[in-house]
Design an enzyme around this catalytic site. Sequence first.
Site, PDB file in Angstrom:
ATOM      1  N   GLN A 104      -4.088  -0.211  -2.148  1.00 30.90           N
ATOM      2  CA  GLN A 104      -2.678   0.171  -2.086  1.00 30.90           C
ATOM      3  C   GLN A 104      -2.559   1.667  -2.353  1.00 30.90           C
ATOM      4  O   GLN A 104      -2.939   2.155  -3.414  1.00 30.90           O
ATOM      5  CB  GLN A 104      -1.842  -0.597  -3.111  1.00 30.90           C
ATOM      6  N   TYR A 175       9.255   3.964  -5.278  1.00 34.40           N
ATOM      7  CA  TYR A 175       8.274   5.045  -5.203  1.00 34.40           C
ATOM      8  C   TYR A 175       8.601   5.952  -4.000  1.00 34.40           C
ATOM      9  O   TYR A 175       9.584   5.728  -3.297  1.00 34.40           O
ATOM     10  CB  TYR A 175       6.868   4.469  -5.130  1.00 34.40           C
TER      11      TYR A 175
END
Length: 427
Positions: A104, A175
Site C-alpha cells: 500500500q 490521506y
Amino acid sequence: MTPDQDLLFSPIRIGTLELPARLFKTATAETRATADGFVTDALVAFYRLLAMGDTPLIITGNIYVSRQGKSAPRQVGADHDDKIPGLKRITDKVHAHGGHIFAQLNHCGRQVIPDFVGATDVVSPSDRKDLLTGTQPRALTEAEIATIVADFGAAARRCKAAGFDGVQMHSANGYLLSQFLTPYTNRRGDRYGGELEARTRFGCEVLAAIRAEVGPDFPVIIKMNGHDDLWLRRGLKTHALVEAARIFEAAGVDAVEISVGHYESGFPMVRGTFEHCLRAMVQGSMAHLPFFRRHGMRLFRPFVALMSNWLWKGREGFNLDYTPSFKSRLSIPVICLGGFRTRAAMTDALERGLCDAVSAGRPFLADPFFFAHTRDQTRGPRCVDCNACVGHLGAQPADCYHPYVKTEKAAMLERMGIEAEVLPPVS
C-alpha cells in the site's frame, strides 16, 4: 458447508492475479520499521505469521513514497532503492508460505502530527487546517505535485523489484490522494481543483506514473471511501465517490477497496468501543498535539469515549451501506472493508452480490490465523472491537492489546511452537 461450496472460498481474479479465496488482510500500520523506514526482523515476522495462516492476499500497512509523506514513527518506506532488499525479505517470506502480498503506497498530506513524526513541511492540495490535530498545511505548487506523482511511480517500481504481487494506492481516509478528491480539503482554482474530473486528475496521474514503472500486467488497486462522513463540511457522498471510481477504472485500476471517513470524521472507519482506544491515544500520538488540544483530549476523554461508543457502535460489514453503489457501476472487483468477524456475515455479503471480496484488519491482529480458522471453522482468538490496537497505532507496534485476547493469542502461538515476536522499542 465445505469451503469449496462457499463463495467466500472461491477464486477471484484481480487484474492478472488469481487468488484462491475472497477474505483478505487489509492494511494496518505496523510500527515495526526502523526510525528511518527500513525493514526489521519484527516486520518480517509480522507478515510471516499472516502468510502461515494461509491468508490469500495481504495488503501492507501504508508505505511512504517520500519522507515528506511519512505519517507516523517506525513506518516503512519505499522512498529510495536502498529499501528494496529489506522489502524483499517480506515478500520472500510470504511467498515461501504460498501467499500473495500487495504494497500500500501512501502520502499522508495534512493528516500528520508534526511533532509526532518529526515533520517540518506539511502539504495538502489547499491550506485547510486539520480540525482534529490542528495541523496547518501549505498548498502544494503544481511543480511539487509533479514531484509527488513521480515519487509514487518510483515507489511502485521499487515494490515490484522487491517481489510484491501488486500495489494499492491509498486514496481513502483523508490521506493526500483522498484530500485531492474532497472539496472540503481541495479548494484549488487550477487544473487540480474544481469539478470532480479535475479533482481526480492527481490520482489519475499517480496511476499513470505507477503504470509507466510497473507495466500493464502488474495489479494496481485503489482504496477509496464509500462516504467521506464529513457532516456540515464539503465532503463527498457515495454517488460522487462512485463516479471517481469509474474514472479510476477507466484509467486502469484493477480493483477498489471501500472504507469510510477522514481523521476529522471520528471513528466511522473502525467502530466498536473506545475507552481503551482513547486512553492509548492520549498517552501516545495525541501526547504530541498542540497544548490546548492535548490537554482538552485528556480532560474530555471519558465524554468523547461515551459519545464515540454511541455514534459508532460495532456491526459487521458496516461499509456494505456503500458497496452496492460501486458494484452496480463498476466492472472491476469491489472489496468491502468494515467490521467483518464471522464466516456467515462474509458469505452473506458475497452471495447477496453486495461486494466481490471482503477484507479485515483488527481480526488479523487478534489472530494472524483468522483466515485459516474461518475456513476450517475452528476457534481462534477473537477480536472484541475494543480498538486498543487503533489507539496504539504509530506509538506501539500493531498488535492486539485487549488483555484476555492477547493472552489467548500468545497461548495459541505457544501451542503451535511459534516463538514470541521480538518487538522494537518505539520512542
